[in-house]
Write an enzyme that holds these catalytic residues in place. Structure first.
Site, PDB file in Angstrom:
ATOM      1  N   GLY A  31      -1.775   5.721   6.621  1.00 42.59           N
ATOM      2  CA  GLY A  31      -2.919   5.645   7.542  1.00 42.59           C
ATOM      3  C   GLY A  31      -3.446   4.218   7.635  1.00 42.59           C
ATOM      4  CB  THR A  73      -0.940   0.034   1.235  1.00 47.55           C
ATOM      5  OG1 THR A  73      -1.723   1.232   1.206  1.00 47.55           O
ATOM      6  CG2 THR A  73      -0.180  -0.006   2.546  1.00 47.55           C
ATOM      7  CB  SER A  74       0.641   4.389  -1.766  1.00 48.01           C
ATOM      8  OG  SER A  74      -0.770   4.599  -1.850  1.00 48.01           O
ATOM      9  CG  ASN A  75      -3.644   5.269   3.079  1.00 40.48           C
ATOM     10  OD1 ASN A  75      -3.307   5.604   4.206  1.00 40.48           O
ATOM     11  ND2 ASN A  75      -4.797   5.628   2.538  1.00 40.48           N
ATOM     12  CG  HIS A  82     -14.128   0.654   6.134  1.00 43.43           C
ATOM     13  ND1 HIS A  82     -14.049   1.647   7.092  1.00 43.43           N
ATOM     14  CD2 HIS A  82     -13.267   1.036   5.154  1.00 43.43           C
ATOM     15  CE1 HIS A  82     -13.222   2.592   6.699  1.00 43.43           C
ATOM     16  NE2 HIS A  82     -12.721   2.233   5.520  1.00 43.43           N
ATOM     17  NE  ARG A  83      -7.964   0.299   6.003  1.00 41.72           N
ATOM     18  CZ  ARG A  83      -8.613   1.468   5.825  1.00 41.72           C
ATOM     19  NH1 ARG A  83      -8.874   2.269   6.835  1.00 41.72           N
ATOM     20  NH2 ARG A  83      -8.985   1.830   4.622  1.00 41.72           N
ATOM     21  CG  ASP A 136      -9.818  -0.777  -4.175  1.00 44.98           C
ATOM     22  OD1 ASP A 136      -9.046   0.199  -4.093  1.00 44.98           O
ATOM     23  OD2 ASP A 136     -10.818  -0.766  -4.903  1.00 44.98           O
ATOM     24  CG  PHE A 169      -6.504   7.875   5.676  1.00 46.10           C
ATOM     25  CD1 PHE A 169      -7.059   7.418   4.500  1.00 46.10           C
ATOM     26  CD2 PHE A 169      -6.381   6.981   6.738  1.00 46.10           C
ATOM     27  CE1 PHE A 169      -7.494   6.108   4.368  1.00 46.10           C
ATOM     28  CE2 PHE A 169      -6.806   5.667   6.620  1.00 46.10           C
ATOM     29  CZ  PHE A 169      -7.359   5.227   5.429  1.00 46.10           C
TER      30      PHE A 169
HETATM   31  P1  ITT Z   1      -3.526   2.042  -1.571  1.00 44.86           P
HETATM   32  O1  ITT Z   1      -2.120   2.366  -1.971  1.00 44.86           O
HETATM   33  O2  ITT Z   1      -3.621   0.999  -0.491  1.00 44.86           O
HETATM   34  O3  ITT Z   1      -4.448   1.733  -2.743  1.00 44.86           O
HETATM   35  P2  ITT Z   1      -5.198   4.416  -1.304  1.00 44.86           P
HETATM   36  O4  ITT Z   1      -5.151   5.573  -0.367  1.00 44.86           O
HETATM   37  O5  ITT Z   1      -5.086   4.669  -2.775  1.00 44.86           O
HETATM   38  O6  ITT Z   1      -4.087   3.374  -0.834  1.00 44.86           O
HETATM   39  P3  ITT Z   1      -7.828   3.072  -1.718  1.00 44.86           P
HETATM   40  O7  ITT Z   1      -7.667   3.138  -3.193  1.00 44.86           O
HETATM   41  O8  ITT Z   1      -8.157   1.746  -1.079  1.00 44.86           O
HETATM   42  O9  ITT Z   1      -6.528   3.620  -0.956  1.00 44.86           O
HETATM   43  O10 ITT Z   1      -8.909   4.080  -1.150  1.00 44.86           O
HETATM   44  C1  ITT Z   1      -9.690   4.921  -1.971  1.00 44.86           C
HETATM   45  C2  ITT Z   1      -9.966   6.217  -1.288  1.00 44.86           C
HETATM   46  O11 ITT Z   1     -10.920   5.996  -0.260  1.00 44.86           O
HETATM   47  C3  ITT Z   1      -8.724   6.830  -0.667  1.00 44.86           C
HETATM   48  O12 ITT Z   1      -8.355   7.952  -1.401  1.00 44.86           O
HETATM   49  C4  ITT Z   1      -9.140   7.256   0.714  1.00 44.86           C
HETATM   50  O13 ITT Z   1      -9.151   8.640   0.765  1.00 44.86           O
HETATM   51  C5  ITT Z   1     -10.562   6.715   0.887  1.00 44.86           C
HETATM   52  N1  ITT Z   1     -10.587   5.838   2.048  1.00 44.86           N
HETATM   53  C6  ITT Z   1     -10.345   4.515   2.098  1.00 44.86           C
HETATM   54  N2  ITT Z   1     -10.423   4.049   3.364  1.00 44.86           N
HETATM   55  C7  ITT Z   1     -10.707   5.122   4.130  1.00 44.86           C
HETATM   56  C8  ITT Z   1     -10.880   5.324   5.510  1.00 44.86           C
HETATM   57  O14 ITT Z   1     -10.752   4.336   6.378  1.00 44.86           O
HETATM   58  N3  ITT Z   1     -11.154   6.541   5.936  1.00 44.86           N
HETATM   59  C9  ITT Z   1     -11.283   7.583   5.085  1.00 44.86           C
HETATM   60  N4  ITT Z   1     -11.121   7.490   3.772  1.00 44.86           N
HETATM   61  C10 ITT Z   1     -10.833   6.271   3.286  1.00 44.86           C
END
Ligand code: ITT
Length: 186
Positions: free
Chosen positions: A12, A8-10, A170-171, A66, A142
């Site tokens: 959070g 993942t890039s995230n 959800h996570r 995702d 985030f």
């Molecule tokens: P990856 O590298 O894991 O794909 P990402 O940030 O691109 O990281 P996703 O495509 O799974 O993550 O998420 C799509 C969007 O949904 C992302 O831009 C987040 O802002 C939002 N999102 C996902 N989970 C969230 C959460 O728990 N709280 C708030 N926003 C969330």
């Protein structure tokens, strides 16, 4: 502790997964390898496709996720487009679309794909229902966290600690299921 790679890039997401899985004996290690997000109607397809793509160049077990926010009054928008929408119209844009709208119901969905070399990815899903607030609240977390209030809470994810958010999110739910799968695999 068993090492668990998270593609993942995230950061959070990594923080939340770490808090959730550490007590269950897993140490989460982020790998920001990047993978294409296929244009699809369902998060499951995006996660499974991503996992198959990563499998070809990463020879260890890993998980990836995702996620997306599905808003009732917008027929499920932004859904699979959550990332693009966040970086374009953003939270203000979503609040504007919902200005004066009474039905503020929404659901966050998280789909994890767990993959072992040469095996079909295992998919688990977590959901969290709630409402979209009328204004941004809090600066924790985030993405859409400052505008989402889960059912059973009086505040947004943006006003919660990671541990608190995991109890509703959800996570958190998807990772609870994944932990059971991982235990069975051992
Ligand atoms: P990856 O590298 O894991 O794909 P990402 O940030 O691109 O990281 P996703 O495509 O799974 O993550 O998420 C799509 C969007 O949904 C992302 O831009 C987040 O802002 C939002 N999102 C996902 N989970 C969230 C959460 O728990 N709280 C708030 N926003 C969330």
């Amino acid at each position: 502790m068993k090492k668990l790679f998270f593609i993942t890039s995230n950061k959070g997401k990594v923080h939340e997964a770490t808090e959730k899985l550490r007590p269950l004996g897993f140490s989460v290690v982020q790998k920001d390898l990047g993978y294409p997000e296929v244009q699809a109607d369902f998060l499951e397809e995006v996660a499974a496709w991503g996992a198959t793509h990563v499998q070809g160049r990463f020879n260890h077990p890993f998980m990836l996720e995702d996620a997306g926010l599905f808003i009732d009054a917008l027929q499920g928008f932004p859904g699979v487009y959550s990332k693009y929408v966040f970086f374009t119209i953003g939270l203000e844009g979503i609040l504007r679309l919902l200005r004066g709208v009474e039905n503020r119901k929404a659901v966050f969905r998280s789909v994890y794909a767990y993959s072992k070399p040469g095996k079909k990815p295992i998919i688990v899903i977590g959901e969290c229902t709630g409402v979209i607030s009328t204004e941004k609240q809090g600066n924790h977390g985030f993405g859409y966290d400052p505008i989402f209030i889960p059912v059973g809470a009086q505040k947004t994810f943006g006003e919660m600690t990671v541990v608190e958010k995991n109890q509703y999110s959800h996570r958190g739910k998807a990772l609870d299921k994944l932990a059971i799968v991982l235990k069975d695999l051992q």
